[in-house]
Design a protein around this motif. Sequence first.
Motif, PDB file in Angstrom:
ATOM      1  N   GLY A  69       5.271 -41.872 -25.606  1.00  0.00           N
ATOM      2  CA  GLY A  69       6.720 -41.750 -25.719  1.00  0.00           C
ATOM      3  C   GLY A  69       7.252 -40.544 -24.965  1.00  0.00           C
ATOM      4  N   ALA A  70       6.532 -39.439 -25.032  1.00  0.00           N
ATOM      5  CA  ALA A  70       6.943 -38.225 -24.322  1.00  0.00           C
ATOM      6  C   ALA A  70       6.913 -38.455 -22.817  1.00  0.00           C
ATOM      7  N   TRP A  71       5.849 -39.111 -22.331  1.00  0.00           N
ATOM      8  CA  TRP A  71       5.770 -39.382 -20.893  1.00  0.00           C
ATOM      9  C   TRP A  71       6.901 -40.300 -20.460  1.00  0.00           C
ATOM     10  N   SER A  72       7.195 -41.325 -21.220  1.00  0.00           N
ATOM     11  CA  SER A  72       8.264 -42.255 -20.858  1.00  0.00           C
ATOM     12  C   SER A  72       9.599 -41.535 -20.728  1.00  0.00           C
ATOM     13  N   MET A  73       9.884 -40.624 -21.652  1.00  0.00           N
ATOM     14  CA  MET A  73      11.152 -39.892 -21.599  1.00  0.00           C
ATOM     15  C   MET A  73      11.184 -38.937 -20.403  1.00  0.00           C
ATOM     16  N   LEU A  74      10.075 -38.244 -20.133  1.00  0.00           N
ATOM     17  CA  LEU A  74      10.026 -37.351 -18.974  1.00  0.00           C
ATOM     18  C   LEU A  74      10.145 -38.134 -17.671  1.00  0.00           C
ATOM     19  N   HIS A  75       9.539 -39.303 -17.615  1.00  0.00           N
ATOM     20  CA  HIS A  75       9.627 -40.154 -16.425  1.00  0.00           C
ATOM     21  C   HIS A  75      11.074 -40.601 -16.209  1.00  0.00           C
ATOM     22  N   LEU A  76      11.744 -41.019 -17.272  1.00  0.00           N
ATOM     23  CA  LEU A  76      13.145 -41.427 -17.180  1.00  0.00           C
ATOM     24  C   LEU A  76      14.022 -40.259 -16.741  1.00  0.00           C
ATOM     25  N   ARG A  77      13.820 -39.090 -17.360  1.00  0.00           N
ATOM     26  CA  ARG A  77      14.618 -37.912 -16.996  1.00  0.00           C
ATOM     27  C   ARG A  77      14.423 -37.559 -15.521  1.00  0.00           C
ATOM     28  N   SER A  78      13.199 -37.622 -15.049  1.00  0.00           N
ATOM     29  CA  SER A  78      12.908 -37.309 -13.659  1.00  0.00           C
ATOM     30  C   SER A  78      13.634 -38.277 -12.729  1.00  0.00           C
ATOM     31  N   PHE A  79      13.631 -39.550 -13.077  1.00  0.00           N
ATOM     32  CA  PHE A  79      14.298 -40.557 -12.256  1.00  0.00           C
ATOM     33  C   PHE A  79      15.801 -40.316 -12.190  1.00  0.00           C
ATOM     34  N   VAL A  80      16.425 -40.090 -13.327  1.00  0.00           N
ATOM     35  CA  VAL A  80      17.877 -39.883 -13.360  1.00  0.00           C
ATOM     36  C   VAL A  80      18.250 -38.579 -12.658  1.00  0.00           C
ATOM     37  N   ASP A  81      17.499 -37.519 -12.915  1.00  0.00           N
ATOM     38  CA  ASP A  81      17.808 -36.228 -12.298  1.00  0.00           C
ATOM     39  C   ASP A  81      17.657 -36.252 -10.778  1.00  0.00           C
ATOM     40  N   ALA A  82      16.746 -37.074 -10.266  1.00  0.00           N
ATOM     41  CA  ALA A  82      16.500 -37.127  -8.825  1.00  0.00           C
ATOM     42  C   ALA A  82      17.424 -38.100  -8.093  1.00  0.00           C
ATOM     43  N   ASN A  83      18.192 -38.882  -8.810  1.00  0.00           N
ATOM     44  CA  ASN A  83      19.041 -39.900  -8.203  1.00  0.00           C
ATOM     45  C   ASN A  83      20.503 -39.459  -8.257  1.00  0.00           C
ATOM     46  N   ALA A  84      21.085 -39.168  -7.103  1.00  0.00           N
ATOM     47  CA  ALA A  84      22.464 -38.685  -7.034  1.00  0.00           C
ATOM     48  C   ALA A  84      23.481 -39.707  -7.525  1.00  0.00           C
ATOM     49  N   LEU A  85      23.109 -40.985  -7.572  1.00  0.00           N
ATOM     50  CA  LEU A  85      24.030 -42.017  -8.029  1.00  0.00           C
ATOM     51  C   LEU A  85      24.041 -42.178  -9.546  1.00  0.00           C
ATOM     52  N   LEU A  86      23.164 -41.470 -10.244  1.00  0.00           N
ATOM     53  CA  LEU A  86      23.067 -41.565 -11.700  1.00  0.00           C
ATOM     54  C   LEU A  86      23.380 -40.231 -12.346  1.00  0.00           C
ATOM     55  N   CYS A  87      23.806 -40.287 -13.599  1.00  0.00           N
ATOM     56  CA  CYS A  87      24.000 -39.060 -14.361  1.00  0.00           C
ATOM     57  C   CYS A  87      23.804 -39.380 -15.847  1.00  0.00           C
ATOM     58  N   TRP A  88      23.611 -38.331 -16.613  1.00  0.00           N
ATOM     59  CA  TRP A  88      23.427 -38.498 -18.055  1.00  0.00           C
ATOM     60  C   TRP A  88      24.790 -38.610 -18.723  1.00  0.00           C
ATOM     61  N   CYS A  89      24.840 -39.297 -19.829  1.00  0.00           N
ATOM     62  CA  CYS A  89      26.070 -39.457 -20.589  1.00  0.00           C
ATOM     63  C   CYS A  89      26.569 -38.073 -21.027  1.00  0.00           C
ATOM     64  N   PRO A  90      27.833 -37.744 -20.774  1.00  0.00           N
ATOM     65  CA  PRO A  90      28.352 -36.419 -21.123  1.00  0.00           C
ATOM     66  C   PRO A  90      28.721 -36.258 -22.603  1.00  0.00           C
ATOM     67  N   SER A  91      28.679 -37.325 -23.369  1.00  0.00           N
ATOM     68  CA  SER A  91      29.056 -37.242 -24.772  1.00  0.00           C
ATOM     69  C   SER A  91      28.044 -36.439 -25.574  1.00  0.00           C
ATOM     70  N   ALA A  92      28.534 -35.523 -26.394  1.00  0.00           N
ATOM     71  CA  ALA A  92      27.648 -34.690 -27.213  1.00  0.00           C
ATOM     72  C   ALA A  92      26.916 -35.508 -28.261  1.00  0.00           C
ATOM     73  N   SER A  93      27.458 -36.657 -28.623  1.00  0.00           N
ATOM     74  CA  SER A  93      26.825 -37.475 -29.653  1.00  0.00           C
ATOM     75  C   SER A  93      25.826 -38.500 -29.078  1.00  0.00           C
ATOM     76  N   CYS A  94      25.704 -38.529 -27.753  1.00  0.00           N
ATOM     77  CA  CYS A  94      24.791 -39.482 -27.118  1.00  0.00           C
ATOM     78  C   CYS A  94      23.353 -39.013 -27.301  1.00  0.00           C
ATOM     79  N   SER A  95      22.455 -39.930 -27.624  1.00  0.00           N
ATOM     80  CA  SER A  95      21.070 -39.568 -27.888  1.00  0.00           C
ATOM     81  C   SER A  95      20.188 -39.578 -26.640  1.00  0.00           C
ATOM     82  N   THR A  96      20.732 -39.895 -25.482  1.00  0.00           N
ATOM     83  CA  THR A  96      19.896 -39.970 -24.286  1.00  0.00           C
ATOM     84  C   THR A  96      20.040 -38.777 -23.358  1.00  0.00           C
ATOM     85  N   ASN A  97      20.829 -37.777 -23.682  1.00  0.00           N
ATOM     86  CA  ASN A  97      20.960 -36.641 -22.761  1.00  0.00           C
ATOM     87  C   ASN A  97      20.262 -35.433 -23.258  1.00  0.00           C
TER      88      ASN A  97
END
Length: 97
Positions: A69-97
């Motif tokens: 589970g930890a690897w999956s989350m780090l892999h996802l974070r790496s993908f989103v952080d490296a892709n200029a067309l994507l960003c994390w949800c800015p909502s403070a209540s969102c569980s994915t950022n």
Amino acid sequence: CFEPPAPPAELLSLRCGHEFCSDCWGGLMTTALQSGAGCIHTRCPQPDCHVLLPAELWQRCLPAGTAAGAWSMLHLRSFVDANALLCWCPSASCSTN
């Protein structure tokens, strides 16, 4: 593999051709996870080899449970952080950022 003299039942290799057993791959991955996000850049353990471990190998050899589970989350974070067309949800209540 890393544990002679008994040969492992199955050896897995990367595109570089270096072979190790699934237990050794899993141990390498578990140790790499301790470095946090840098684990995404884990390379073949053969000296002077620069081939990155592919996602398929991580999914196959990483021990199940929290580590996977930890690897999956780090892999996802790496993908989103490296892709200029994507960003994390800015909502403070969102569980994915």
